[in-house]
Design a protein around this motif. Structure first.
Motif, PDB file in Angstrom:
ATOM      1  N   GLU A  46      38.423  35.796  39.676  1.00 26.26           N
ATOM      2  CA  GLU A  46      37.183  35.319  39.974  1.00 26.26           C
ATOM      3  C   GLU A  46      36.911  35.498  41.473  1.00 26.26           C
ATOM      4  O   GLU A  46      35.737  35.265  41.886  1.00 26.26           O
ATOM      5  CB  GLU A  46      37.416  33.776  39.916  1.00 26.26           C
ATOM      6  CG  GLU A  46      37.501  33.220  38.428  1.00 26.26           C
ATOM      7  CD  GLU A  46      38.941  33.122  38.005  1.00 26.26           C
ATOM      8  OE1 GLU A  46      39.846  33.424  38.862  1.00 26.26           O
ATOM      9  OE2 GLU A  46      39.255  33.404  36.667  1.00 26.26           O
ATOM     10  N   TRP A  47      37.588  36.184  42.258  1.00 27.77           N
ATOM     11  CA  TRP A  47      37.259  36.542  43.452  1.00 27.77           C
ATOM     12  C   TRP A  47      36.371  37.288  43.777  1.00 27.77           C
ATOM     13  O   TRP A  47      36.388  38.667  42.871  1.00 27.77           O
ATOM     14  CB  TRP A  47      38.480  36.919  44.150  1.00 27.77           C
ATOM     15  CG  TRP A  47      39.426  36.002  44.904  1.00 27.77           C
ATOM     16  CD1 TRP A  47      39.645  34.557  44.363  1.00 27.77           C
ATOM     17  CD2 TRP A  47      40.647  36.158  45.696  1.00 27.77           C
ATOM     18  NE1 TRP A  47      40.567  33.934  45.159  1.00 27.77           N
ATOM     19  CE2 TRP A  47      41.031  34.656  46.013  1.00 27.77           C
ATOM     20  CE3 TRP A  47      41.202  37.266  46.521  1.00 27.77           C
ATOM     21  CZ2 TRP A  47      42.362  34.804  46.675  1.00 27.77           C
ATOM     22  CZ3 TRP A  47      42.170  37.042  46.990  1.00 27.77           C
ATOM     23  CH2 TRP A  47      42.803  35.848  47.406  1.00 27.77           C
ATOM     24  N   ARG A  84      41.345  46.648  37.954  1.00 27.60           N
ATOM     25  CA  ARG A  84      41.900  45.105  37.372  1.00 27.60           C
ATOM     26  C   ARG A  84      40.957  44.682  36.128  1.00 27.60           C
ATOM     27  O   ARG A  84      41.505  44.458  35.101  1.00 27.60           O
ATOM     28  CB  ARG A  84      41.820  44.270  38.452  1.00 27.60           C
ATOM     29  CG  ARG A  84      42.946  44.371  39.264  1.00 27.60           C
ATOM     30  CD  ARG A  84      43.103  43.323  40.490  1.00 27.60           C
ATOM     31  NE  ARG A  84      42.075  42.381  40.656  1.00 27.60           N
ATOM     32  CZ  ARG A  84      41.948  41.027  40.555  1.00 27.60           C
ATOM     33  NH1 ARG A  84      43.070  40.559  40.501  1.00 27.60           N
ATOM     34  NH2 ARG A  84      40.817  40.362  40.766  1.00 27.60           N
ATOM     35  N   GLY A  85      39.687  44.753  36.476  1.00 31.30           N
ATOM     36  CA  GLY A  85      38.740  43.973  35.180  1.00 31.30           C
ATOM     37  C   GLY A  85      38.841  44.974  34.213  1.00 31.30           C
ATOM     38  O   GLY A  85      38.790  44.369  33.012  1.00 31.30           O
ATOM     39  N   GLU A  97      33.945  35.589  33.418  1.00 35.05           N
ATOM     40  CA  GLU A  97      32.687  34.989  33.517  1.00 35.05           C
ATOM     41  C   GLU A  97      32.285  34.594  34.727  1.00 35.05           C
ATOM     42  O   GLU A  97      33.288  33.758  35.298  1.00 35.05           O
ATOM     43  CB  GLU A  97      32.394  34.072  32.545  1.00 35.05           C
ATOM     44  CG  GLU A  97      32.545  34.508  30.906  1.00 35.05           C
ATOM     45  CD  GLU A  97      33.929  34.295  30.441  1.00 35.05           C
ATOM     46  OE1 GLU A  97      34.839  33.789  31.155  1.00 35.05           O
ATOM     47  OE2 GLU A  97      34.172  35.216  29.445  1.00 35.05           O
ATOM     48  N   HIS A  98      31.233  34.856  35.564  1.00 34.92           N
ATOM     49  CA  HIS A  98      31.274  34.615  36.682  1.00 34.92           C
ATOM     50  C   HIS A  98      30.824  33.003  37.083  1.00 34.92           C
ATOM     51  O   HIS A  98      31.059  32.575  38.255  1.00 34.92           O
ATOM     52  CB  HIS A  98      29.659  35.309  37.381  1.00 34.92           C
ATOM     53  CG  HIS A  98      30.015  36.654  37.592  1.00 34.92           C
ATOM     54  ND1 HIS A  98      30.914  37.387  38.496  1.00 34.92           N
ATOM     55  CD2 HIS A  98      29.527  37.763  36.753  1.00 34.92           C
ATOM     56  CE1 HIS A  98      30.965  38.679  38.164  1.00 34.92           C
ATOM     57  NE2 HIS A  98      30.062  38.907  37.017  1.00 34.92           N
ATOM     58  N   SER A 103      41.013  29.381  36.063  1.00 36.92           N
ATOM     59  CA  SER A 103      41.766  30.549  36.358  1.00 36.92           C
ATOM     60  C   SER A 103      41.757  31.544  35.035  1.00 36.92           C
ATOM     61  O   SER A 103      42.132  30.841  33.993  1.00 36.92           O
ATOM     62  CB  SER A 103      43.011  30.629  36.589  1.00 36.92           C
ATOM     63  OG  SER A 103      43.951  31.730  36.927  1.00 36.92           O
ATOM     64  N   LEU A 104      41.457  32.651  34.958  1.00 39.98           N
ATOM     65  CA  LEU A 104      41.421  33.412  33.753  1.00 39.98           C
ATOM     66  C   LEU A 104      42.957  33.721  33.149  1.00 39.98           C
ATOM     67  O   LEU A 104      43.177  33.538  32.025  1.00 39.98           O
ATOM     68  CB  LEU A 104      40.869  34.808  33.700  1.00 39.98           C
ATOM     69  CG  LEU A 104      41.021  35.649  32.573  1.00 39.98           C
ATOM     70  CD1 LEU A 104      39.932  35.118  31.404  1.00 39.98           C
ATOM     71  CD2 LEU A 104      40.216  37.181  32.947  1.00 39.98           C
TER      72      LEU A 104
END
Length: 170
Positions: A46-47, A84-85, A97-98, A103-104
């Motif tokens: 999410e960063w 990474r994504g 998702e923004h 945490s994913l």
């Protein structure tokens, strides 16, 4: 702020293990475990990209200074941070998702987490050993080094990932 403590503890633990223990081992010429990419691999998805890149640059510089890498560690960690994504989506079919602040990694199954971490370690080892050798003179040795080192790194890293993923849920 409360989730930064597990990240900081994991970063310090992995850096200590890599610099003072794993780099001092002389197992075999083709066996070189590297678990320091876990620091970048497990950064929060999410960063914002700028914070991920600055954190990765800092870790790469620390590794280069501590181990005399002459930019090799930084040069292999920065592309890893960028990918990474994409690697997460390819290996687990999950995307970030923004609007989601949870945490994913806490929502991934252990199987998906192992596939993601394994793919990222293989990707890092491939970039690292290709840049280190800058030659395809002995391709069998290169492939053996990449695969064996990646497997050993995953075996060493897996307890750290399990511990970290259990702490991040808290």
């Amino acid at each position: 702020m409360f989730r930064s403590v597990p990240y900081l503890a994991m970063t310090l633990m992995v850096l200590f293990l890599q610099i003072f223990i794993l780099d001092e081992l002389s197992i075999a010429l083709w066996l070189r475990p590297m678990i320091f990419p876990l620091i970048v691999v497990l950064l929060p998805m999410e960063w914002r990209t700028i914070w991920v890149m600055l954190s990765t640059l800092a870790i790469g510089l620390i590794m280069d200074l501590a181990l005399g890498g002459a930019g090799l560690y930084t040069a292999t960690l920065l592309p890893l941070a960028v990918m990474r994504g994409s690697v997460l989506y390819i290996t687990t079919r999950r995307s970030v998702e923004h609007g989601d602040q949870t945490s994913l990694f806490s929502r991934l199954t252990m199987r998906n987490m192992m596939i993601y971490v394994g793919a990222m370690l293989v990707l890092h080892h491939t970039m690292f050993f290709l840049l280190e050798r800058l030659s395809f003179a002995m391709p069998v040795m290169l492939v053996a080094t990449i695969l064996c080192s990646s497997l050993l790194s995953l075996l060493i890293a897996w307890p750290i990932v399990r511990l970290f993923s259990s702490k991040i849920v808290l």
